[in-house]
Structure formats: structure tokens, C-alpha cells
Write an enzyme that holds these catalytic residues in place. Structure first.
Site, PDB file in Angstrom:
ATOM      1  N   ARG A   1      11.711  -6.437   5.436  1.00 36.42           N
ATOM      2  CA  ARG A   1      11.863  -4.863   5.505  1.00 36.42           C
ATOM      3  C   ARG A   1      12.744  -4.612   6.888  1.00 36.42           C
ATOM      4  O   ARG A   1      13.115  -5.549   7.659  1.00 36.42           O
ATOM      5  CB  ARG A   1      10.554  -4.277   5.812  1.00 36.42           C
ATOM      6  CG  ARG A   1       9.671  -4.523   4.801  1.00 36.42           C
ATOM      7  CD  ARG A   1       8.426  -3.416   4.499  1.00 36.42           C
ATOM      8  NE  ARG A   1       7.623  -3.509   5.789  1.00 36.42           N
ATOM      9  CZ  ARG A   1       6.258  -2.913   6.035  1.00 36.42           C
ATOM     10  NH1 ARG A   1       5.820  -2.791   4.855  1.00 36.42           N
ATOM     11  NH2 ARG A   1       5.582  -3.020   7.071  1.00 36.42           N
TER      12      ARG A   1
ATOM     13  N   ARG B   1      12.032  -2.002   9.184  1.00 37.02           N
ATOM     14  CA  ARG B   1      11.248  -1.478  10.443  1.00 37.02           C
ATOM     15  C   ARG B   1      11.172  -2.058  11.640  1.00 37.02           C
ATOM     16  O   ARG B   1      11.439  -3.269  11.745  1.00 37.02           O
ATOM     17  CB  ARG B   1       9.816  -1.358   9.746  1.00 37.02           C
ATOM     18  CG  ARG B   1       9.364   0.251   9.664  1.00 37.02           C
ATOM     19  CD  ARG B   1       8.088   0.286   8.828  1.00 37.02           C
ATOM     20  NE  ARG B   1       6.890  -0.154   9.480  1.00 37.02           N
ATOM     21  CZ  ARG B   1       5.538  -0.354   9.261  1.00 37.02           C
ATOM     22  NH1 ARG B   1       5.434   0.154   7.860  1.00 37.02           N
ATOM     23  NH2 ARG B   1       4.734  -0.791   9.961  1.00 37.02           N
TER      24      ARG B   1
ATOM     25  N   ARG C   1      -8.675   1.507   9.699  1.00 38.64           N
ATOM     26  CA  ARG C   1      -8.230   0.342  10.215  1.00 38.64           C
ATOM     27  C   ARG C   1      -9.194  -0.690  10.689  1.00 38.64           C
ATOM     28  O   ARG C   1      -8.886  -1.786  11.147  1.00 38.64           O
ATOM     29  CB  ARG C   1      -7.193   0.589  10.998  1.00 38.64           C
ATOM     30  CG  ARG C   1      -5.775  -0.155  11.071  1.00 38.64           C
ATOM     31  CD  ARG C   1      -5.065  -0.465   9.737  1.00 38.64           C
ATOM     32  NE  ARG C   1      -3.701  -0.854  10.258  1.00 38.64           N
ATOM     33  CZ  ARG C   1      -2.648  -0.140  10.028  1.00 38.64           C
ATOM     34  NH1 ARG C   1      -2.661   0.816   9.207  1.00 38.64           N
ATOM     35  NH2 ARG C   1      -1.442  -0.608  10.297  1.00 38.64           N
TER      36      ARG C   1
ATOM     37  N   ARG D   1       0.338  -8.159  13.983  1.00 40.15           N
ATOM     38  CA  ARG D   1      -0.206  -7.322  13.168  1.00 40.15           C
ATOM     39  C   ARG D   1      -1.068  -8.242  12.237  1.00 40.15           C
ATOM     40  O   ARG D   1      -2.368  -7.556  11.651  1.00 40.15           O
ATOM     41  CB  ARG D   1       0.736  -6.240  12.491  1.00 40.15           C
ATOM     42  CG  ARG D   1       1.158  -5.490  13.219  1.00 40.15           C
ATOM     43  CD  ARG D   1       2.464  -4.645  12.897  1.00 40.15           C
ATOM     44  NE  ARG D   1       2.667  -4.293  11.512  1.00 40.15           N
ATOM     45  CZ  ARG D   1       3.859  -4.410  10.823  1.00 40.15           C
ATOM     46  NH1 ARG D   1       5.000  -4.952  11.651  1.00 40.15           N
ATOM     47  NH2 ARG D   1       3.977  -4.146   9.562  1.00 40.15           N
TER      48      ARG D   1
ATOM     49  N   LYS E   1       0.709  -1.132  -0.002  1.00 38.15           N
ATOM     50  CA  LYS E   1      -0.029  -0.024  -0.163  1.00 38.15           C
ATOM     51  C   LYS E   1       1.009   1.233   0.071  1.00 38.15           C
ATOM     52  O   LYS E   1       0.539   2.195  -0.679  1.00 38.15           O
ATOM     53  CB  LYS E   1      -0.818  -0.051   1.373  1.00 38.15           C
ATOM     54  CG  LYS E   1      -1.932  -1.128   1.416  1.00 38.15           C
ATOM     55  CD  LYS E   1      -2.837  -0.927   2.592  1.00 38.15           C
ATOM     56  CE  LYS E   1      -2.063  -0.839   4.044  1.00 38.15           C
ATOM     57  NZ  LYS E   1      -1.584  -1.913   4.360  1.00 38.15           N
TER      58      LYS E   1
HETATM   59  P1  AMP Z   1       1.302   0.952   8.964  1.00 36.53           P
HETATM   60  O1  AMP Z   1       2.479   1.675   8.661  1.00 36.53           O
HETATM   61  O2  AMP Z   1       0.327   1.511   8.493  1.00 36.53           O
HETATM   62  O3  AMP Z   1       1.640  -0.440   9.036  1.00 36.53           O
HETATM   63  O4  AMP Z   1       1.169   1.247  10.747  1.00 36.53           O
HETATM   64  C1  AMP Z   1       2.147   0.949  11.604  1.00 36.53           C
HETATM   65  C2  AMP Z   1       1.438   0.967  13.131  1.00 36.53           C
HETATM   66  O5  AMP Z   1       1.081   2.351  13.136  1.00 36.53           O
HETATM   67  C3  AMP Z   1       0.309   0.137  13.197  1.00 36.53           C
HETATM   68  O6  AMP Z   1       0.536  -1.244  13.320  1.00 36.53           O
HETATM   69  C4  AMP Z   1      -0.511   0.703  14.375  1.00 36.53           C
HETATM   70  O7  AMP Z   1       0.088   0.189  15.397  1.00 36.53           O
HETATM   71  C5  AMP Z   1      -0.326   1.985  14.011  1.00 36.53           C
HETATM   72  N1  AMP Z   1      -1.466   2.504  13.038  1.00 36.53           N
HETATM   73  C6  AMP Z   1      -1.335   3.062  11.763  1.00 36.53           C
HETATM   74  N2  AMP Z   1      -2.606   3.476  11.423  1.00 36.53           N
HETATM   75  C7  AMP Z   1      -3.441   3.307  12.207  1.00 36.53           C
HETATM   76  C8  AMP Z   1      -4.845   3.601  12.598  1.00 36.53           C
HETATM   77  N3  AMP Z   1      -5.511   3.859  11.356  1.00 36.53           N
HETATM   78  N4  AMP Z   1      -5.528   3.231  13.658  1.00 36.53           N
HETATM   79  C9  AMP Z   1      -4.666   2.565  14.610  1.00 36.53           C
HETATM   80  N5  AMP Z   1      -3.364   2.387  14.717  1.00 36.53           N
HETATM   81  C10 AMP Z   1      -2.874   2.736  13.380  1.00 36.53           C
END
Ligand code: AMP
Length: 184
Positions: free
Chosen positions: A129, A131, A90, A142, A15
Site C-alpha cells: 500500500r 499510506r 480497537r 501496528r 476491512k
Molecule cells: P486504520 O486506518 O484503522 O488502520 O487506522 C490508522 C491509525 O489511526 C491507527 O494506526 C491509529 O493510530 C489510529 N486509529 C484509528 N482508529 C483508532 C481507534 N479506534 N483508536 C485509536 N486509534 C485509532
């Protein structure tokens, strides 16, 4: 034509990469709640300090930290021709909040794009990755959180007939081409 796009899909589906490419192509902002949170954590802002432990565990950050952030971002002047939401909504509460917010602004998403990728591909992509939340335990959590909280969001948009599924298990270029075709 506006381009208001919502990207859905599991962690590791691509994404962020695809959102970045299309954001440049169409000159619209790439709005990633994950990127915003990671930079808040790095800068040790109050938001970052509150979000950090949830992110490290692979849990969702509580909605009250996210909803305000999205609302403010979608009111910025650079959003008038469109945007790409990556990592939001989410869960169902976030999807309903977004529906209400857009209705209030007299807007609607133009496309909801679901990047589908098989689990085994996701895990190997995530493990490659760098991260800090890409270790094996956090990845497992996750993916569980994704199944439990985020997959219902896919059904939510499917019921509204606004979902397009894209095969994300292909080269970056092929996925970009498929996305562009879906929204043209
Ligand atoms: P991502 O980069 O989108 O995979 O997000 C990394 C982490 O940020 C996730 O595992 C959540 O802990 C937090 N996070 C990102 N977007 C959201 C969201 N819309 N709602 C809640 N937590 C989020």
C-alpha cells in the site's frame, strides 16, 4: 432489517475495502475512525494535530480523542438503518464504551465480523500500500498494538456470542460474498 455491523481484524485484513463495498450495497454509512483521523491530519484540525504523531508511530490515538468522535457520528441521522464500524473498537475500553453507548440509545450491533488473515499475508499486503504509516517499522508496531490491544476485543465479542469469523485470505469478491452470507 437494520444492519449495524462491526468489522474487526488486523491491519491489512481488508476491512476498509469490504466496508466500502457493503456500505454501498446496503446504503449505510461506512464509519472509519482511521479515515476520519487521516482527513483531520490532512486538514490540520486540532484533532488531526493531536493524532498525527501517534498515527505515524503506529500507536493508538488516545481514547479521549476517539470516543467523542464515535458518539457524535452514531447520532447522525444517516445511521438510522445501520452502519459499518471499521477500525473501532480497537481496545477493551472502546468496546465497553460502545456497549454502553448503544444500550443508552436502545440499540445493539447486529453482527460482529472478524476478518481473519495470516500474518505473512498482512505484511505483504501492507507493504504494497502507499499510506504514510505503511513503512516496515510502523507496520511492525501496528501489528504488535493489534495483538496487545485489539485481539482482546475479539475475545470480548466471542464471549458475548456475537462474533462471526470470515476467512479474509481470499479474493475480494469471495470475501464480500462470505460477508454477505454471514449477515443475510
Ligand atoms: P486504520 O486506518 O484503522 O488502520 O487506522 C490508522 C491509525 O489511526 C491507527 O494506526 C491509529 O493510530 C489510529 N486509529 C484509528 N482508529 C483508532 C481507534 N479506534 N483508536 C485509536 N486509534 C485509532
Amino acid at each position: 432489517m437494520t444492519k449495524r455491523l462491526i468489522f474487526l481484524g488486523p491491519p491489512g485484513a481488508g476491512k476498509g475495502t469490504q466496508a466500502e463495498i457493503l456500505s454501498q450495497e446496503y446504503d449505510i454509512p461506512h464509519i472509519s475512525t482511521g479515515d476520519t483521523l487521516r482527513s483531520a491530519v490532512a486538514q490540520k484540525t486540532p484533532l488531526g494535530n493531536q493524532a498525527k504523531d501517534y498515527m505515524d508511530r503506529g500507536e493508538l490515538v488516545p481514547d479521549d480523542l476517539i470516543l467523542n468522535l464515535i458518539q457524535e457520528r452514531l447520532l447522525e441521522p444517516d445511521t438510522d438503518r445501520g452502519w459499518i464500524l471499521d477500525g473501532f473498537p480497537r481496545n477493551i475500553a472502546q468496546a465497553k464504551f460502545l456497549d454502553r453507548l448503544l444500550a443508552k440509545l436502545d440499540l445493539a450491533a447486529d453482527y460482529v465480523l472478524y476478518l481473519a488473515v495470516p500474518d505473512e499475508v498482512l505484511i505483504s499486503r501492507l507493504l504494497s500500500r502507499q499510506r504514510r504509516d505503511d513503512n516496515e517499522d510502523t507496520i511492525r508496531r501496528r501489528l504488535e498494538v493489534y495483538r496487545h490491544d485489539t485481539m482482546p476485543v475479539i475475545d470480548f465479542y466471542q464471549e458475548q456470542d456475537s462474533l462471526k469469523t470470515i476467512d479474509g485470505n481470499d479474493s475480494m469478491e469471495a470475501v464480500t460474498a462470505a460477508l454477505k452470507k454471514a449477515i443475510s
